[in-house]
Design a protein around this motif. Structure first.
Motif, PDB file in Angstrom:
ATOM      1  N   PRO A 179     -32.447 -69.220 -44.706  1.00 16.49           N
ATOM      2  CA  PRO A 179     -33.438 -68.366 -44.043  1.00 16.49           C
ATOM      3  C   PRO A 179     -32.847 -67.087 -43.445  1.00 16.49           C
ATOM      4  O   PRO A 179     -33.533 -66.081 -43.344  1.00 16.49           O
ATOM      5  CB  PRO A 179     -34.006 -69.253 -42.927  1.00 16.49           C
ATOM      6  CG  PRO A 179     -33.619 -70.636 -43.274  1.00 16.49           C
ATOM      7  CD  PRO A 179     -32.425 -70.569 -44.152  1.00 16.49           C
ATOM      8  N   TRP A 180     -31.571 -67.099 -43.069  1.00 16.56           N
ATOM      9  CA  TRP A 180     -30.983 -65.920 -42.442  1.00 16.56           C
ATOM     10  C   TRP A 180     -30.790 -64.752 -43.393  1.00 16.56           C
ATOM     11  O   TRP A 180     -30.455 -63.649 -42.982  1.00 16.56           O
ATOM     12  CB  TRP A 180     -29.670 -66.259 -41.742  1.00 16.56           C
ATOM     13  CG  TRP A 180     -28.640 -66.947 -42.590  1.00 16.56           C
ATOM     14  CD1 TRP A 180     -28.402 -68.294 -42.649  1.00 16.56           C
ATOM     15  CD2 TRP A 180     -27.719 -66.346 -43.511  1.00 16.56           C
ATOM     16  NE1 TRP A 180     -27.398 -68.571 -43.543  1.00 16.56           N
ATOM     17  CE2 TRP A 180     -26.963 -67.386 -44.090  1.00 16.56           C
ATOM     18  CE3 TRP A 180     -27.458 -65.043 -43.921  1.00 16.56           C
ATOM     19  CZ2 TRP A 180     -25.969 -67.154 -45.046  1.00 16.56           C
ATOM     20  CZ3 TRP A 180     -26.479 -64.817 -44.865  1.00 16.56           C
ATOM     21  CH2 TRP A 180     -25.748 -65.864 -45.406  1.00 16.56           C
ATOM     22  N   VAL A 181     -31.029 -64.952 -44.701  1.00 11.79           N
ATOM     23  CA  VAL A 181     -30.867 -63.866 -45.671  1.00 11.79           C
ATOM     24  C   VAL A 181     -31.911 -62.769 -45.445  1.00 11.79           C
ATOM     25  O   VAL A 181     -31.704 -61.635 -45.809  1.00 11.79           O
ATOM     26  CB  VAL A 181     -30.910 -64.409 -47.118  1.00 11.79           C
ATOM     27  CG1 VAL A 181     -30.967 -63.302 -48.141  1.00 11.79           C
ATOM     28  CG2 VAL A 181     -29.724 -65.312 -47.366  1.00 11.79           C
ATOM     29  N   GLY A 182     -33.024 -63.096 -44.822  1.00 11.52           N
ATOM     30  CA  GLY A 182     -34.035 -62.083 -44.533  1.00 11.52           C
ATOM     31  C   GLY A 182     -35.203 -62.163 -45.485  1.00 11.52           C
ATOM     32  O   GLY A 182     -35.605 -63.243 -45.898  1.00 11.52           O
ATOM     33  N   ARG A 183     -35.726 -60.995 -45.852  1.00 12.11           N
ATOM     34  CA  ARG A 183     -36.959 -60.970 -46.651  1.00 12.11           C
ATOM     35  C   ARG A 183     -36.803 -61.651 -48.001  1.00 12.11           C
ATOM     36  O   ARG A 183     -37.766 -62.150 -48.551  1.00 12.11           O
ATOM     37  CB  ARG A 183     -37.487 -59.552 -46.806  1.00 12.11           C
ATOM     38  CG  ARG A 183     -36.782 -58.700 -47.814  1.00 12.11           C
ATOM     39  CD  ARG A 183     -37.504 -57.354 -47.959  1.00 12.11           C
ATOM     40  NE  ARG A 183     -36.876 -56.558 -48.988  1.00 12.11           N
ATOM     41  CZ  ARG A 183     -37.163 -56.636 -50.277  1.00 12.11           C
ATOM     42  NH1 ARG A 183     -38.086 -57.472 -50.690  1.00 12.11           N
ATOM     43  NH2 ARG A 183     -36.540 -55.868 -51.152  1.00 12.11           N
ATOM     44  N   TRP A 184     -35.589 -61.675 -48.546  1.00  7.53           N
ATOM     45  CA  TRP A 184     -35.369 -62.363 -49.821  1.00  7.53           C
ATOM     46  C   TRP A 184     -35.567 -63.868 -49.674  1.00  7.53           C
ATOM     47  O   TRP A 184     -35.817 -64.559 -50.643  1.00  7.53           O
ATOM     48  CB  TRP A 184     -33.962 -62.077 -50.348  1.00  7.53           C
ATOM     49  CG  TRP A 184     -33.879 -60.745 -50.986  1.00  7.53           C
ATOM     50  CD1 TRP A 184     -33.579 -59.570 -50.369  1.00  7.53           C
ATOM     51  CD2 TRP A 184     -34.150 -60.422 -52.346  1.00  7.53           C
ATOM     52  NE1 TRP A 184     -33.626 -58.542 -51.263  1.00  7.53           N
ATOM     53  CE2 TRP A 184     -33.969 -59.045 -52.494  1.00  7.53           C
ATOM     54  CE3 TRP A 184     -34.521 -61.172 -53.455  1.00  7.53           C
ATOM     55  CZ2 TRP A 184     -34.160 -58.403 -53.706  1.00  7.53           C
ATOM     56  CZ3 TRP A 184     -34.694 -60.530 -54.653  1.00  7.53           C
ATOM     57  CH2 TRP A 184     -34.507 -59.154 -54.770  1.00  7.53           C
ATOM     58  N   GLN A 186     -37.864 -65.307 -47.705  1.00  7.20           N
ATOM     59  CA  GLN A 186     -39.212 -65.645 -47.238  1.00  7.20           C
ATOM     60  C   GLN A 186     -39.915 -66.503 -48.280  1.00  7.20           C
ATOM     61  O   GLN A 186     -39.961 -66.164 -49.460  1.00  7.20           O
ATOM     62  CB  GLN A 186     -40.018 -64.367 -46.980  1.00  7.20           C
ATOM     63  CG  GLN A 186     -39.444 -63.474 -45.905  1.00  7.20           C
ATOM     64  CD  GLN A 186     -39.394 -64.152 -44.549  1.00  7.20           C
ATOM     65  OE1 GLN A 186     -40.333 -64.858 -44.178  1.00  7.20           O
ATOM     66  NE2 GLN A 186     -38.320 -63.948 -43.821  1.00  7.20           N
TER      67      GLN A 186
END
Length: 190
Positions: A179-184, A186
């Motif tokens: 989840p910490w990767v960001g919008r990728w 989601q």
């Protein structure tokens, strides 16, 4: 979708997936390639040792991966046309077959040619098979073809994940990202 199914693969499954991908890529890059004389030349010692160490690491990691996959819970497959689901299963199966076949053909080919398995720090595993040079050379050539095949198939796998993310927007790529990767990472409402 099963309400008890997780939305993404576990952190361990993600780590095993990405570690395998990185190790395979590095093994491909550091594969000395070429004739037997080139591969086993003194000038190629480091590359060969690194390649064989990476290959052995992949081989061991894939056993861990398969064992983990059998006990870990994973997300339900995306709701896609049947052909797409079958294609995904076929590619995953082929990748696992290649992950086993590549190290096996390399080790067997080297041993049949009469070469030890050479690892970093100078560790060697002497041939455990009787020498059959022509068969070993054929396996070494087959290993090279399999190495190319896994790179093409992994590339197709990556493109499919991007297609799911960018075009279908179904969250398939996000299931294998923390989840910490960001919008990728989601995951859309399913």
């Amino acid at each position: 979708m099963n309400s008890n199914s997780p939305l993404r693969y576990s952190g361990a499954a993600q780590a095993l997936h990405w570690a395998t991908a990185i190790l395979v890529l590095l093994a491909f890059i550091y594969g000395p390639g070429g004739s037997e004389q080139r591969v086993y030349s003194a000038a190629r010692n480091f590359d060969r040792q690194l390649h064989e160490s990476l290959g052995l690491s992949v081989f061991l990691l894939v056993f861990v991966r398969v064992a983990w996959r059998m006990i870990d819970r994973h997300p339900d497959p995306a709701n896609v046309p049947r052909w797409m689901g079958l294609a995904a299963k076929a590619v995953q199966f082929a990748l696992y077959v290649l992950l086993f076949a590549l190290p096996l053909t390399a080790i067997t080919g080297a041993w049949l040619e009469g070469h030890p398995l050479t690892l970093l720090a100078g560790a060697e595993v002497a041939p455990l098979l009787a020498k059959s040079h022509d068969t070993g050379a054929s396996l070494a050539t087959f290993h090279t073809w399999l190495g190319d095949a896994i790179m093409w198939l992994a590339g197709l796998h990556a493109l499919a994940a991007l297609y799911h993310h960018i075009v279908l927007r179904d969250g398939v790529l996000a299931t294998m990202l923390p989840p910490w990767v960001g919008r990728w990472a989601q995951i859309p409402n399913r």
